[in-house]
Design an enzyme around this catalytic site. Structure first.
Site, PDB file in Angstrom:
ATOM      1  CE  LYS A 145      -0.290  -0.117   5.041  1.00 53.96           C
ATOM      2  NZ  LYS A 145      -1.026  -0.701   6.191  1.00 53.96           N
ATOM      3  CE1 TYR A 168      12.863  32.784   3.658  1.00 54.85           C
ATOM      4  CE2 TYR A 168      12.861  30.391   3.445  1.00 54.85           C
ATOM      5  CZ  TYR A 168      12.716  31.650   2.879  1.00 54.85           C
ATOM      6  OH  TYR A 168      12.431  31.767   1.559  1.00 54.85           O
TER       7      TYR A 168
HETATM    8  C1  LIG Z   1      -0.291  -1.678   6.904  1.00 55.84           C
HETATM    9  C2  LIG Z   1      -0.867  -2.959   7.335  1.00 55.84           C
HETATM   10  C3  LIG Z   1      -0.050  -4.077   7.582  1.00 55.84           C
HETATM   11  C4  LIG Z   1       1.461  -4.003   7.593  1.00 55.84           C
HETATM   12  O1  LIG Z   1       1.889  -3.455   8.806  1.00 55.84           O
HETATM   13  P1  LIG Z   1       3.476  -3.276   9.135  1.00 55.84           P
HETATM   14  O2  LIG Z   1       3.482  -2.742  10.506  1.00 55.84           O
HETATM   15  O3  LIG Z   1       3.977  -2.300   8.128  1.00 55.84           O
HETATM   16  O4  LIG Z   1       4.078  -4.608   8.975  1.00 55.84           O
HETATM   17  C5  LIG Z   1      -0.674  -5.276   7.851  1.00 55.84           C
HETATM   18  N1  LIG Z   1      -2.013  -5.381   7.897  1.00 55.84           N
HETATM   19  C6  LIG Z   1      -2.820  -4.324   7.689  1.00 55.84           C
HETATM   20  C7  LIG Z   1      -4.302  -4.500   7.757  1.00 55.84           C
HETATM   21  C8  LIG Z   1      -2.280  -3.085   7.418  1.00 55.84           C
HETATM   22  O5  LIG Z   1      -3.091  -2.026   7.228  1.00 55.84           O
END
Ligand SMILES: *Cc1c(COP(=O)(O)O)cnc(C)c1O
Length: 372
Positions: free
Chosen positions: A37, A263
């Site tokens: 994702k 700045y």
């Molecule tokens: C993002 C996510 C993961 C992965 O989590 P990590 O901490 O990056 O390993 C697993 N399951 C779900 C439902 C997620 O949203």
């Protein structure tokens, strides 16, 4: 000559493979779903998924439907689990792309079933249970009603049962066991209702390395694939950083003691100082909160950020590195020779987590892949 942007991301696919293999060894025969994702946490979802598919990832996970399309276009054949639901009107695209929604809403179940029926298809779904995360998913007490409704939706196939841990990085926290027990009770109800889910899964990266859940046969690592430590308990894990943020020195100057820098003059030199100006700033995803507290690597050495980070510029105090020259490489995240700036270390400085740093830097800079 190729035009080469001054600031860019080097994505090390050899490190990605190394991390995946480490996860696979810990998974001890269970299948892995590679979480890609948010453009693979900023690392580039297509290249990451290709690499992990070749390493044996059995499924992939994305947040939104739009993220599944480029994966399919790139020839990724593995099932893609969709974490964040389906907007009304997108049901046909879900079927066309052969995406597997996580189901947490009965209205969506009805919509998907109707479109699957119209197209003469069966659509696999994973039932999302809120076992204690308090985010999305059906609450355990809703399950009887959910299951009886799903029994009537002939075009949906309950292929998985899934939940998510709220405190997985606190390895000893008893709430992890409580969530697992609630999840098991839900799983029992699902099976008693006559469903036979192929996939049962609960673990993110922290749980993959920290816990064993015998009822589960699939794990969902994300951050560990990218070399992020899944929590303070895991500093011994040999996870390699995958993202390296590189830029170059555009200008060097010597200024006397007492000179205000950038700045607001929030940095005033205490000695004759050599400053390096580097074309990276908050518009490149390098947070303004690194003002006066960030660090970068030059020639394997750490140097401090001097003054405020600007939209396109950051100044470094390189007084202690007399050999640096205009055009020299600067690393703002990742490895430079023996020196290392870990995402978690930088994130701590500005009150966030490495996940957010990777997403920010990853979405603002061109990617170059090495280690194929
Ligand atoms: C993002 C996510 C993961 C992965 O989590 P990590 O901490 O990056 O390993 C697993 N399951 C779900 C439902 C997620 O949203």
């Amino acid at each position: 000559m190729n035009s080469s942007p001054a600031t860019r991301l080097e994505i090390d696919l050899a490190a990605l493979r190394h991390n995946f293999r480490l996860a696979r060894d810990h998974a001890a025969g269970r299948a892995l779903l590679g979480v890609v994702k948010a453009d693979a946490y900023g690392h580039g979802a297509v290249q990451v998924a290709r690499c992990l598919a070749a390493e044996g990832a059995e499924l992939f996970g994305v947040a939104h439907l739009a993220e599944a399309r480029p994966l399919r276009e790139a020839g990724i054949e593995q099932p893609i689990l969709l974490f964040c639901g389906v907007q009304p009107g997108d049901e046909d695209e879900v079927l066309r792309l052969r995406v597997t929604p996580m189901l947490f809403d009965l209205d969506l179940a009805g919509r998907l079933d109707r479109r699957a029926a119209a197209l003469g298809r069966k659509l696999p779904i994973h039932l999302k249970i809120d076992s204690g995360m308090g985010r999305v998913g059906f609450r355990p007490e809703e399950l009887p009603q959910v299951l009886s409704l799903l029994e009537g939706l002939a075009n949906l196939e309950l292929e998985g049962v899934v939940s998510h841990l709220a405190l997985a990085d606190e390895v000893e926290n008893p709430f992890i066991d409580e969530q697992y027990q609630r999840f098991l009770a839900c799983l029992q109800q699902v099976r008693s209702a006559g469903f036979a889910p192929r996939w049962v899964h609960l673990s993110n990266s922290a749980a993959l390395f920290g816990r064993e859940f015998p009822a589960c046969n699939l794990l969902r690592p994300g951050i560990c694939l990218y070399g992020g430590l899944p929590g303070p308990a895991f500093t011994d894990l040999d996870l390699q950083p995958v993202m390296h943020v590189r830029s170059r020195i555009a200008q060097l100057k010597e200024v006397p003691a007492g000179t205000g820098v950038s700045y607001g003059h929030r940095f005033v030199t205490a000695r004759p100082t050599r400053l390096a100006a580097v074309p990276i700033g908050y518009s490149d995803g390098y947070s303004r909160r690194f003002s006066n507290c960030g660090e970068a690597l030059i020639h394997d050495h750490r140097v401090p950020v001097a003054g405020r980070v600007c939209m396109n510029w950051t100044l470094l105090d390189v007084t202690d590195l007399p050999e640096v020259a205009v055009g020299d490489g600067v690393t703002f995240l990742g490895r430079d020779g023996e020196a290392l700036l870990r995402g978690s270390e930088l994130a701590d400085k500005i009150g966030t987590i490495d996940y957010e740093l990777y997403c920010q830097l990853g979405s603002h800079n061109p990617h170059f892949y090495v280690g194929e």
